[in-house]
Design a protein around this motif. Sequence first.
Motif, short mmCIF file in Angstrom:
data_model
loop_
_atom_site.label_atom_id
_atom_site.label_comp_id
_atom_site.label_asym_id
_atom_site.label_seq_id
_atom_site.Cartn_x
_atom_site.Cartn_y
_atom_site.Cartn_z
N ARG A 29 -73.83 56.19 -67.59
CA ARG A 29 -72.56 55.77 -68.15
C ARG A 29 -72.62 54.27 -68.46
O ARG A 29 -73.36 53.52 -67.82
N CYS A 30 -71.83 53.84 -69.44
CA CYS A 30 -71.72 52.42 -69.78
C CYS A 30 -70.58 51.82 -68.97
O CYS A 30 -69.40 52.10 -69.23
N HIS A 31 -70.92 50.96 -67.98
CA HIS A 31 -69.92 50.35 -67.12
C HIS A 31 -69.46 49.00 -67.65
O HIS A 31 -68.80 48.26 -66.92
N ALA A 32 -69.83 48.70 -68.90
CA ALA A 32 -69.34 47.46 -69.50
C ALA A 32 -67.92 47.61 -70.01
O ALA A 32 -67.27 46.62 -70.35
N VAL A 33 -67.41 48.85 -70.07
CA VAL A 33 -66.05 49.11 -70.53
C VAL A 33 -65.19 49.53 -69.34
O VAL A 33 -65.71 49.89 -68.27
N ALA A 34 -63.88 49.47 -69.53
CA ALA A 34 -62.97 49.77 -68.42
C ALA A 34 -63.12 51.21 -67.95
O ALA A 34 -63.10 51.48 -66.74
N GLU A 35 -63.29 52.16 -68.88
CA GLU A 35 -63.47 53.55 -68.53
C GLU A 35 -64.88 53.96 -68.97
O GLU A 35 -65.13 54.22 -70.15
N PRO A 36 -65.83 53.99 -68.04
CA PRO A 36 -67.23 54.30 -68.41
C PRO A 36 -67.32 55.64 -69.12
O PRO A 36 -66.78 56.64 -68.65
N ASP A 37 -68.00 55.64 -70.27
CA ASP A 37 -68.13 56.88 -71.04
C ASP A 37 -69.60 57.26 -71.13
O ASP A 37 -70.49 56.43 -70.94
N PRO A 38 -69.90 58.55 -71.38
CA PRO A 38 -71.30 58.98 -71.48
C PRO A 38 -71.98 58.39 -72.70
O PRO A 38 -71.34 58.02 -73.69
#
Length: 237
Positions: A29-38
């Motif tokens: 997941r990308c944890h650079a955003v508020a809601e990690p997306d696949p």
Amino acid sequence: MEPMGRICPFLALAADHRTVVDGYDPDHRCHAVAEPDPLDRTRQLQLCLTEAHRSCERYVAALERHRAENAGQSLASPDARIARTRLVLEPGGVEGPADDGRPPLGRRARRVLLAAAAALIILLVLVSGAVEGLAGLVAGPSATPTPTMAASPTPIPPPPASLIEVTPTPSPAVPASQPAPTLTPVPQATPRSYVVQQGDTLFDIAARFGTTIAAIQQANGLGGGDVINPGQVLVIP
């Protein structure tokens, strides 16, 4: 701690943001955003797992937020590199060092340990069964105790004959003879005769007298034929 290297520091697994696989993984997941997306496979292999992640808009925005949140703090020297504070699973299942310095176990190492534990349990069960069987062979069959003869009871003398009451046995009743049933003879039906008229058929005659065509043919020797003539006398059974 090892340097971050080519992998994006904001890339991590969905269940554990401190763990990343050094290769494509559908749980990244990308944890650079508020809601990690696949992340799809192409983005991971061409951006997140390479040096090109430094040009990613999410990475740049996350660094800007980090600098804004830590404004006023002393900046790192120009030659400093970002340190890794999470576990990295290398290809083959071996994880990198944890924060506390303990060497963590990879997926392959966990499978090996679980398989070894299962094999050890099976071996202990087999050894336990073998030991019990050997103990049974050494002990041999259990001795059967010899039964002791019980003391014979003292016989009780019979009572005097004067005190014995004799009950007469009743004789079985003899059934009275019954008369034999009388058989009533069944009267035989008297054959009838019929003179064939013009236009008669065996079917009409059988229906009129309540019999069958086959019975009329057999009684008159007609065989299988159904030809009759006017004036012919037929026996009706």
